[in-house]
Design an enzyme around this catalytic site. Structure first.
Site, PDB file in Angstrom:
ATOM      1  N   PRO A 124       0.827  -1.204   0.000  1.00 46.74           N
ATOM      2  CA  PRO A 124       0.000   0.000   0.000  1.00 46.74           C
ATOM      3  C   PRO A 124       0.866   1.261   0.000  1.00 46.74           C
ATOM      4  O   PRO A 124       2.066   1.198   0.292  1.00 46.74           O
ATOM      5  CB  PRO A 124      -0.779  -0.100   1.313  1.00 46.74           C
ATOM      6  CG  PRO A 124       0.043  -0.978   2.181  1.00 46.74           C
ATOM      7  CD  PRO A 124       0.794  -1.908   1.294  1.00 46.74           C
ATOM      8  N   GLY A 148       5.948   3.948   4.429  1.00 45.82           N
ATOM      9  CA  GLY A 148       7.373   4.152   4.697  1.00 45.82           C
ATOM     10  C   GLY A 148       8.282   3.169   3.989  1.00 45.82           C
ATOM     11  O   GLY A 148       9.438   3.006   4.370  1.00 45.82           O
ATOM     12  N   LEU A 149       7.757   2.511   2.934  1.00 47.74           N
ATOM     13  CA  LEU A 149       8.573   1.515   2.240  1.00 47.74           C
ATOM     14  C   LEU A 149       8.925   1.942   0.810  1.00 47.74           C
ATOM     15  O   LEU A 149       9.265   1.114  -0.025  1.00 47.74           O
ATOM     16  CB  LEU A 149       7.853   0.151   2.259  1.00 47.74           C
ATOM     17  CG  LEU A 149       7.633  -0.410   3.677  1.00 47.74           C
ATOM     18  CD1 LEU A 149       6.793  -1.681   3.639  1.00 47.74           C
ATOM     19  CD2 LEU A 149       8.959  -0.686   4.387  1.00 47.74           C
ATOM     20  N   GLY A 150       8.801   3.231   0.545  1.00 50.50           N
ATOM     21  CA  GLY A 150       9.294   3.768  -0.723  1.00 50.50           C
ATOM     22  C   GLY A 150       8.362   3.578  -1.906  1.00 50.50           C
ATOM     23  O   GLY A 150       8.790   3.680  -3.066  1.00 50.50           O
ATOM     24  N   SER A 161       6.171   5.536  -3.089  1.00 51.28           N
ATOM     25  CA  SER A 161       6.086   6.761  -3.906  1.00 51.28           C
ATOM     26  C   SER A 161       7.211   6.810  -4.939  1.00 51.28           C
ATOM     27  O   SER A 161       6.963   7.024  -6.131  1.00 51.28           O
ATOM     28  CB  SER A 161       6.197   8.016  -3.036  1.00 51.28           C
ATOM     29  OG  SER A 161       5.461   7.885  -1.877  1.00 51.28           O
ATOM     30  N   ALA A 162       8.453   6.606  -4.466  1.00 47.42           N
ATOM     31  CA  ALA A 162       9.591   6.667  -5.397  1.00 47.42           C
ATOM     32  C   ALA A 162       9.487   5.537  -6.423  1.00 47.42           C
ATOM     33  O   ALA A 162       9.813   5.729  -7.606  1.00 47.42           O
ATOM     34  CB  ALA A 162      10.900   6.581  -4.627  1.00 47.42           C
ATOM     35  N   ALA A 163       9.011   4.353  -5.979  1.00 45.03           N
ATOM     36  CA  ALA A 163       8.880   3.220  -6.910  1.00 45.03           C
ATOM     37  C   ALA A 163       7.844   3.534  -7.990  1.00 45.03           C
ATOM     38  O   ALA A 163       8.053   3.234  -9.173  1.00 45.03           O
ATOM     39  CB  ALA A 163       8.496   1.955  -6.141  1.00 45.03           C
ATOM     40  N   ASP A 212      15.251   7.169  -1.059  1.00 47.01           N
ATOM     41  CA  ASP A 212      14.399   6.139  -1.668  1.00 47.01           C
ATOM     42  C   ASP A 212      14.656   6.085  -3.172  1.00 47.01           C
ATOM     43  O   ASP A 212      14.810   5.010  -3.753  1.00 47.01           O
ATOM     44  CB  ASP A 212      12.906   6.456  -1.427  1.00 47.01           C
ATOM     45  CG  ASP A 212      12.538   6.387   0.050  1.00 47.01           C
ATOM     46  OD1 ASP A 212      13.453   6.258   0.887  1.00 47.01           O
ATOM     47  OD2 ASP A 212      11.338   6.471   0.361  1.00 47.01           O
TER      48      ASP A 212
HETATM   49  C1  MEV Z   1      12.173   8.212   4.326  1.00 44.35           C
HETATM   50  O1  MEV Z   1      11.666   6.872   4.231  1.00 44.35           O
HETATM   51  C2  MEV Z   1      12.320   8.643   5.725  1.00 44.35           C
HETATM   52  C3  MEV Z   1      12.926   9.994   6.062  1.00 44.35           C
HETATM   53  O2  MEV Z   1      14.295   9.831   6.397  1.00 44.35           O
HETATM   54  C4  MEV Z   1      12.730  11.063   4.998  1.00 44.35           C
HETATM   55  C5  MEV Z   1      13.735  11.018   3.840  1.00 44.35           C
HETATM   56  O3  MEV Z   1      14.784  10.361   3.916  1.00 44.35           O
HETATM   57  O4  MEV Z   1      13.448  11.728   2.841  1.00 44.35           O
HETATM   58  C6  MEV Z   1      12.193  10.449   7.310  1.00 44.35           C
END
Ligand code: MEV
Length: 333
Positions: free
Chosen positions: A108, A112-114, A116-118, A159
């Site tokens: 999903p 916090g697992l990237g 968006s960048a993927a 990311d």
């Molecule tokens: C990225 O997953 C987490 C942060 O370190 C932000 C970033 O590196 O851009 C909080």
């Protein structure tokens, strides 16, 4: 022309948040890939579908630079990442082409697992190929950092770098320029568990910045300690010293807690994992919800931790390293 592009997601093993302030982070690409199929159409309209990235599904059309949302109740930011990627490529190429784009994700958005960048890299590689532009790994990572900054505000570009390259590496900003030093390390048994997040990364980074501005001397010492942990963890991962790595994860987690990025549900997962035999566990990513990462001594122990965490989270899996990074191939004429 029809193309298939894909990009891995990622897990930050050590150093998140500190990385925004120029300290290093240890980061690894994982085999939960975002997949994009795209084919050229003749009417000039870019049609985008993101069936799994939104709970209800989302359809967008870009006509002459104007975005039309076809089906949405609860628009997710991921639509903006896709739209900005297409618009940026159209601007850079000074041309446009009609396309039908389907974005599928194994994970999903916003945990916090990237993802968006993927999404940006897979969509970027797919649409640039339709436009007749070749992008190398460095260029696609630069595009992802640029679009992330447009949509969410300041991003370290971490990311974007690891997702384009794959593998595991030590990332840092040198004079604001992203530098990724890839490492030759053995695969380690990792479990990731996530809870759906309510606070976007940009907001999480802003909250830590507010603490930093108010208590600069203390927060700087915390970032320096995280930096020392990350550097030691890099040596320990190369030595495959799992016990030390686990201890370092717990230390890193304690410092993340001190920055205020944990919450009750994340703490519950962290301690359930440790009680079930994890060598170490910590928040991964920006925190305030999102994911935790656990280190295990072997795959059997990892499977056991997955079972224990399952009832308390929205998803849990044994993470495998991706060594390929973002890629694109033409699959039809
Ligand atoms: C990225 O997953 C987490 C942060 O370190 C932000 C970033 O590196 O851009 C909080």
């Amino acid at each position: 022309m029809k193309v298939l592009a894909s990009a891995p997601t990622k897990v930050t093993l050590f150093g998140e948040h500190a990385v925004v302030y120029g300290f290093p982070a240890l980061v690894m690409a994982i085999q939960k890939r975002v997949e994009v199929t795209a084919s050229k159409t003749s009417d000039g309209v870019v049609r985008i579908e993101l069936p799994e990235l939104s709970s209800i599904g989302l359809k967008l059309e870009i006509r002459n630079g104007e975005v039309e949302i076809k089906k949405v109740q609860n628009a997710l930011k991921h639509a903006s990442y896709v739209v900005e990627t297409i618009k940026e490529l159209q601007k850079r190429a000074n041309q446009s082409c009609g396309a039908k784009i389907m974005v599928k994700s194994k994970l999903p958005a916003g945990v916090g697992l990237g993802t968006s960048a993927a999404v940006i890299e897979a969509v970027g590689l797919a649409y640039s190929t339709l436009l007749g532009i070749t992008m190398d790994k460095k260029e696609i990572a630069q595009l992802a950092k640029h679009v992330e900054t447009l949509v969410q505000g300041k991003s370290s570009g971490m990311d974007a770098s690891i997702i384009s390259q794959g593998g595991i590496g030590l990332f840092r900003l040198e004079n604001e320029t992203p530098v990724l030093q890839r490492l030759e390390a053995k695969e380690i048994p990792i479990v990731i568990a996530y809870i759906k997040k309510v606070i976007p990364t940009g907001e999480a980074v802003a909250r830590v910045k507010a603490i930093f501005e108010k208590h600069k001397d203390i927060t700087k010492t915390i970032f320096e300690a995280i930096c020392a942990i990350t550097e030691k963890a890099t040596r320990k991962i190369l030595e495959n010293d799992l016990n030390s790595l686990g201890e370092l994860m717990n230390l890193n987690h304690g410092l993340l807690c001190s920055l205020g990025v944990s919450n009750l549900r994340l703490e519950q997962l962290i301690h359930l994992a440790r009680d079930a035999g994890a060598l170490g566990s910590k928040i991964t990513g920006a925190g305030f919800g999102g994911s935790i990462v656990c280190l295990l001594k072997n795959e059997e122990s990892a499977k056991n931790v997955c079972q224990v965490l399952k009832p308390f989270c929205d998803g849990v899996f044994l993470a495998k390293r991706d060594n390929i990074g973002a890629q694109v191939q033409i699959i039809g004429s």
